[in-house]
Scaffold this active site. Structure first.
Site, short mmCIF file in Angstrom:
data_model
loop_
_atom_site.label_atom_id
_atom_site.label_comp_id
_atom_site.label_asym_id
_atom_site.label_seq_id
_atom_site.Cartn_x
_atom_site.Cartn_y
_atom_site.Cartn_z
N LYS A 179 -9.34 14.74 39.56
CA LYS A 179 -8.26 13.77 39.77
C LYS A 179 -6.99 14.19 39.01
O LYS A 179 -5.87 13.91 39.44
CB LYS A 179 -8.71 12.36 39.38
CG LYS A 179 -9.79 11.80 40.30
CD LYS A 179 -9.32 11.70 41.75
CE LYS A 179 -10.30 10.97 42.63
NZ LYS A 179 -9.86 10.89 44.04
N THR A 225 -15.35 -1.33 45.51
CA THR A 225 -15.79 -0.63 46.73
C THR A 225 -17.21 -0.12 46.49
O THR A 225 -17.72 -0.17 45.37
CB THR A 225 -14.91 0.60 47.06
OG1 THR A 225 -15.11 1.59 46.03
CG2 THR A 225 -13.44 0.26 47.18
N ASP A 283 -15.03 16.63 57.53
CA ASP A 283 -15.55 16.90 56.18
C ASP A 283 -14.41 17.60 55.46
O ASP A 283 -14.05 18.74 55.81
CB ASP A 283 -16.80 17.79 56.26
CG ASP A 283 -17.35 18.12 54.87
OD1 ASP A 283 -16.60 17.98 53.87
OD2 ASP A 283 -18.52 18.55 54.79
N VAL A 284 -13.83 16.95 54.48
CA VAL A 284 -12.60 17.47 53.86
C VAL A 284 -12.80 18.80 53.14
O VAL A 284 -11.82 19.46 52.79
CB VAL A 284 -11.96 16.45 52.89
CG1 VAL A 284 -11.49 15.22 53.62
CG2 VAL A 284 -12.90 16.09 51.73
N ASP A 288 -13.52 11.11 58.79
CA ASP A 288 -14.58 10.84 57.80
C ASP A 288 -15.84 11.57 58.24
O ASP A 288 -15.98 11.97 59.40
CB ASP A 288 -14.85 9.33 57.69
CG ASP A 288 -15.38 8.91 56.33
OD1 ASP A 288 -16.49 9.35 55.95
OD2 ASP A 288 -14.71 8.13 55.63
N TYR A 307 -15.09 14.51 37.72
CA TYR A 307 -14.19 13.56 38.39
C TYR A 307 -12.82 13.57 37.72
O TYR A 307 -11.79 13.68 38.40
CB TYR A 307 -14.82 12.16 38.36
CG TYR A 307 -14.11 11.13 39.21
CD1 TYR A 307 -14.24 11.13 40.60
CD2 TYR A 307 -13.31 10.16 38.63
CE1 TYR A 307 -13.60 10.17 41.38
CE2 TYR A 307 -12.66 9.20 39.40
CZ TYR A 307 -12.81 9.21 40.78
OH TYR A 307 -12.17 8.27 41.55
N THR A 323 -19.75 0.02 43.17
CA THR A 323 -21.03 -0.72 43.12
C THR A 323 -22.22 0.26 43.06
O THR A 323 -23.23 -0.05 42.47
CB THR A 323 -21.18 -1.66 44.33
OG1 THR A 323 -21.04 -0.90 45.53
CG2 THR A 323 -20.14 -2.76 44.31
#
Ligand code: NAD
Length: 250
Positions: free
Chosen positions: A160, A191, A64-65, A38, A156, A195
């Protein structure tokens, strides 16, 4: 240690909190040795320490992906630390809610870099180590946003959806090497991602529109990932596990 993942080694991206941390805990409880990757160093260290304190085996690595060099090192550190790599969970992700015209090129590039390029790089660098281990299981965390559209979150949804098909292509390419690749499609899961990005009244509307009538928990997603990580799912590859309280069944 006995358990459903006994003698297996897992690398989990974005494992410092949320669903990734729940997967790290669940996998370790079932006997896997877990590497947590992470950008949140302190949180990743803390989850690893917690797992160790509970009698499991865990390490953490800065990952860092979006950085290919980080993936090389994360895979190498896993093999150095635990001897091999059997399981990769491509879980790291970011959410931006902007609709198409509101999505700046910067937002687009950020979301695609983490959610899509990150998954590509993770698979690319984990597969050689899995081949050396005689096979493996890759779990790519997509979303219901990779199955259906909505009025916002354009980048997003695109990222995905791409994860869903990256998964199917890799599943076919590596099936004969005993490397299985599946995608997971959670609905709204409680998660920080939710929020911090979704207003309370919008969350309430989602809940009302969900047949099971509530948001999902990180443990419920971790249980699905655990199944895909284990040999219990040995005939499942190129497939989709939908954990959405029935939302997309309507
Ligand atoms: P989260 O924000 O709590 O956790 C995301 C994790 O990814 C964090 O630990 C974060 O530090 C890490 N991360 C972000 N960018 C990174 C990077 N560049 N490199 C490495 N790590 C990075 O959210 P979550 O809900 O646990 O999300 C986990 C996955 O589930 C994501 O891929 C998300 O898109 C997906 N998802 C979430 C929901 C939901 O409702 N929460 C629904 C469907 C899918």
């Amino acid at each position: 240690m006995s358990g459903r993942l006994a003698n297996k080694v897992a690398l989990i991206s974005g494992g410092a909190r949320g669903q990734g941390a729940a997967e790290a805990r669940a996998f370790a409880r079932e006997g896997a040795k877990v590497m947590i990757g992470d950008i949140l160093d302190a949180e990743a260290d803390q989850i690893a320490a917690e797992i160790e304190a509970a009698g499991g085996a865990a390490l953490s690595v800065y990952l860092d992906v979006t950085e290919e060099a980080d993936w090389r090192e994360a895979v190498a550190a896993t093999v150095r630390g635990f001897g091999k790599l059997n399981i990769l969970v491509n879980n790291a992700g970011i959410l931006r809610m902007e609709g198409l015209e509101e999505t700046t090129l910067e937002i687009w590039d950020d979301v695609i870099a983490v959610n899509q390029t990150g998954v590509f790089l993770g698979m690319k660098h984990a597969i050689p180590a899995m081949r050396n281990a005689g096979g493996g299981s890759i779990i790519n965390i997509s979303s219901t946003s990779g199955l259906i559209g909505s009025p916002g979150a354009s980048a997003y949804h695109a990222s995905k959806g791409a994860v869903r098909f990256l998964t199917k292509g890799a599943a076919i390419q590596y099936a004969r090497e005993n490397i299985r690749v599946n995608s997971v499609h959670p609905g709204v899961i409680t998660t920080n991602m939710v929020t911090e990005n979704i207003a309370p009244d919008t969350r309430e509307l989602f809940e009302q529109a969900t047949p099971l009538g509530r948001e999902g928990t990180v443990e419920e997603v971790a249980n699905g990932a655990l199944y895909l990580a284990s040999d219990e799912s040995s005939y499942m590859t190129g497939s989709e596990l939908i954990l959405d309280g029935g939302y997309t069944a309507q």
